[in-house]
Motif scaffolding. Sequence first.
Motif, PDB file in Angstrom:
ATOM      1  N   GLU A   1       1.269  -1.164  -0.222  1.00  0.00           N
ATOM      2  CA  GLU A   1       0.411  -0.119  -0.641  1.00  0.00           C
ATOM      3  C   GLU A   1       0.942   1.279  -0.383  1.00  0.00           C
ATOM      4  N   CYS A   2       1.636   1.131   0.067  1.00  0.00           N
ATOM      5  CA  CYS A   2       3.035   2.235  -0.016  1.00  0.00           C
ATOM      6  C   CYS A   2       3.451   2.267  -1.421  1.00  0.00           C
ATOM      7  N   LEU A   3       4.519   3.741  -1.667  1.00  0.00           N
ATOM      8  CA  LEU A   3       4.917   3.909  -3.400  1.00  0.00           C
ATOM      9  C   LEU A   3       5.961   4.993  -2.139  1.00  0.00           C
ATOM     10  N   VAL A   4       7.494   4.163  -2.707  1.00  0.00           N
ATOM     11  CA  VAL A   4       8.382   5.142  -2.510  1.00  0.00           C
ATOM     12  C   VAL A   4       8.666   6.155  -3.346  1.00  0.00           C
ATOM     13  N   VAL A   5       9.139   7.400  -3.117  1.00  0.00           N
ATOM     14  CA  VAL A   5      10.118   8.222  -4.606  1.00  0.00           C
ATOM     15  C   VAL A   5      11.396   8.204  -3.943  1.00  0.00           C
ATOM     16  N   GLU A   6      12.128   7.975  -4.903  1.00  0.00           N
ATOM     17  CA  GLU A   6      13.606   7.650  -5.093  1.00  0.00           C
ATOM     18  C   GLU A   6      14.560   8.448  -5.769  1.00  0.00           C
ATOM     19  N   ASP A   7      15.494   8.747  -5.565  1.00  0.00           N
ATOM     20  CA  ASP A   7      16.763   9.266  -7.425  1.00  0.00           C
ATOM     21  C   ASP A   7      17.521   7.775  -7.256  1.00  0.00           C
ATOM     22  N   ALA A   8      18.045   7.070  -6.293  1.00  0.00           N
ATOM     23  CA  ALA A   8      18.947   6.310  -6.571  1.00  0.00           C
ATOM     24  C   ALA A   8      19.177   5.140  -6.408  1.00  0.00           C
ATOM     25  N   PRO A   9      19.550   4.843  -7.008  1.00  0.00           N
ATOM     26  CA  PRO A   9      19.618   2.287  -7.021  1.00  0.00           C
ATOM     27  C   PRO A   9      19.501   2.005  -5.665  1.00  0.00           C
ATOM     28  N   SER A  10      20.370   2.163  -5.227  1.00  0.00           N
ATOM     29  CA  SER A  10      20.245   1.228  -3.879  1.00  0.00           C
ATOM     30  C   SER A  10      18.683   2.150  -2.926  1.00  0.00           C
ATOM     31  N   GLY A  11      17.964   3.096  -3.939  1.00  0.00           N
ATOM     32  CA  GLY A  11      16.706   3.401  -3.024  1.00  0.00           C
ATOM     33  C   GLY A  11      15.796   2.643  -3.070  1.00  0.00           C
ATOM     34  N   VAL A  12      16.067   2.596  -4.811  1.00  0.00           N
ATOM     35  CA  VAL A  12      15.104   1.863  -5.632  1.00  0.00           C
ATOM     36  C   VAL A  12      15.272  -0.199  -5.566  1.00  0.00           C
ATOM     37  N   GLN A  13      16.248  -0.416  -5.074  1.00  0.00           N
ATOM     38  CA  GLN A  13      16.476  -1.353  -5.011  1.00  0.00           C
ATOM     39  C   GLN A  13      15.422  -1.839  -3.637  1.00  0.00           C
ATOM     40  N   ALA A  14      15.865  -0.753  -2.365  1.00  0.00           N
ATOM     41  CA  ALA A  14      15.238  -1.814  -0.743  1.00  0.00           C
ATOM     42  C   ALA A  14      14.081  -1.013  -1.075  1.00  0.00           C
ATOM     43  N   ALA A  15      13.629  -0.577  -2.074  1.00  0.00           N
ATOM     44  CA  ALA A  15      11.958  -0.597  -1.910  1.00  0.00           C
ATOM     45  C   ALA A  15      11.296  -1.726  -2.324  1.00  0.00           C
ATOM     46  N   ILE A  16      11.785  -2.056  -3.286  1.00  0.00           N
ATOM     47  CA  ILE A  16      11.505  -3.243  -4.257  1.00  0.00           C
ATOM     48  C   ILE A  16      11.610  -4.380  -2.752  1.00  0.00           C
ATOM     49  N   SER A  17      12.500  -5.068  -2.494  1.00  0.00           N
ATOM     50  CA  SER A  17      13.201  -5.698  -1.536  1.00  0.00           C
ATOM     51  C   SER A  17      11.919  -5.418  -0.291  1.00  0.00           C
ATOM     52  N   ALA A  18      11.450  -4.075   0.142  1.00  0.00           N
ATOM     53  CA  ALA A  18      10.461  -4.104   1.048  1.00  0.00           C
ATOM     54  C   ALA A  18       8.450  -4.639  -0.023  1.00  0.00           C
ATOM     55  N   GLY A  19       8.675  -4.915  -0.502  1.00  0.00           N
ATOM     56  CA  GLY A  19       7.546  -5.310  -1.131  1.00  0.00           C
ATOM     57  C   GLY A  19       6.917  -3.958  -1.597  1.00  0.00           C
ATOM     58  N   MET A  20       7.042  -2.540  -2.160  1.00  0.00           N
ATOM     59  CA  MET A  20       7.000  -1.821  -1.982  1.00  0.00           C
ATOM     60  C   MET A  20       6.844  -1.017  -3.578  1.00  0.00           C
ATOM     61  N   GLN A  21       5.967  -0.581  -4.459  1.00  0.00           N
ATOM     62  CA  GLN A  21       6.526   0.598  -5.128  1.00  0.00           C
ATOM     63  C   GLN A  21       7.221   1.408  -5.399  1.00  0.00           C
ATOM     64  N   VAL A  22       7.952   1.847  -6.396  1.00  0.00           N
ATOM     65  CA  VAL A  22       8.521   3.273  -6.625  1.00  0.00           C
ATOM     66  C   VAL A  22       8.699   4.002  -7.940  1.00  0.00           C
ATOM     67  N   VAL A  23       8.928   5.072  -7.069  1.00  0.00           N
ATOM     68  CA  VAL A  23       9.046   5.943  -8.483  1.00  0.00           C
ATOM     69  C   VAL A  23      10.131   6.630  -8.286  1.00  0.00           C
ATOM     70  N   MET A  24      10.796   6.200  -9.602  1.00  0.00           N
ATOM     71  CA  MET A  24      12.321   7.103  -9.509  1.00  0.00           C
ATOM     72  C   MET A  24      12.443   8.212 -10.051  1.00  0.00           C
ATOM     73  N   ILE A  25      13.508   8.919  -9.871  1.00  0.00           N
ATOM     74  CA  ILE A  25      13.421  10.791 -10.425  1.00  0.00           C
ATOM     75  C   ILE A  25      15.001  10.502 -10.580  1.00  0.00           C
ATOM     76  N   PRO A  26      15.616   9.903 -11.433  1.00  0.00           N
ATOM     77  CA  PRO A  26      17.407   9.317 -11.593  1.00  0.00           C
ATOM     78  C   PRO A  26      18.277  10.558 -11.909  1.00  0.00           C
ATOM     79  N   ASP A  27      19.685  11.235 -10.795  1.00  0.00           N
ATOM     80  CA  ASP A  27      20.784  11.797 -10.755  1.00  0.00           C
ATOM     81  C   ASP A  27      20.664  11.036 -12.648  1.00  0.00           C
ATOM     82  N   GLU A  28      21.471  12.370 -13.011  1.00  0.00           N
ATOM     83  CA  GLU A  28      22.157  12.145 -14.547  1.00  0.00           C
ATOM     84  C   GLU A  28      23.329  11.255 -14.426  1.00  0.00           C
TER      85      GLU A  28
END
Length: 237
Positions: free
Chosen positions: A179-206
Amino acid sequence: MLRNYGTVLKNGKVTHIIIDLDGTLLDTEKIYKHAISSIAKRFGKVYTDDIVAKVIGTVEKESARIAVTEMQLPIPTNEFQHEFRTLSHGFFAKHQIPLMPGARQLVHHLHENKVPISVATSSSLKSFELKTAKHKDFFKLFDHVVCGGSDPEVKKGKPSPDIFLISASRFPDKPKPAECLVVEDAPSGVQAAISAGMQVVMIPDENVPQERRRLATVVVSSIDLIPLEKFGLPPLK
């Protein structure tokens, strides 16, 4: 720009949003890059884009370890960490750190629509307070903040899921990870969100390469371009 890499939305609808701090809400990454580059330069080393991509989103101790190892710096990790903290904290204390473009608009929209929101940052509490000192009213809009760099319950930093699971557990109604959506810019944060069972929107650094963006549910170029309606939330107008 919105880009969907084909990840199927596991649930679609979410009820809570957990947002990263550095590079997502606050424009701090340039400061961190400058601090690390300054230390590296003393030893004739270059803080390359590849190393930047590995450091982004990690807790301070891990950032120091990666920088020292990848650039083969002739100083102990703890010495690098101390100098990095002194440089970056000195800048934070003297300057107002700007919000990322669109951050104010999105957060006010979510708050006004009574969508529970929290901050989950790898920073320590002291670092968080320094960086956000000029934005106290803005950060009062969040239900709570989890500072992974000093919170005793966060045993492992990103890419481990600890920080996001703990953040979810601290909402009064304790939403399920799905039921949680994570908003992240970093690959490590995206992986953490996926591992937590959450969906994730990424705003990546260039500096983040394309292949390290593919785990994200959705990738956007700015926080105010998040397609909230895809997740069952009121769209940002």
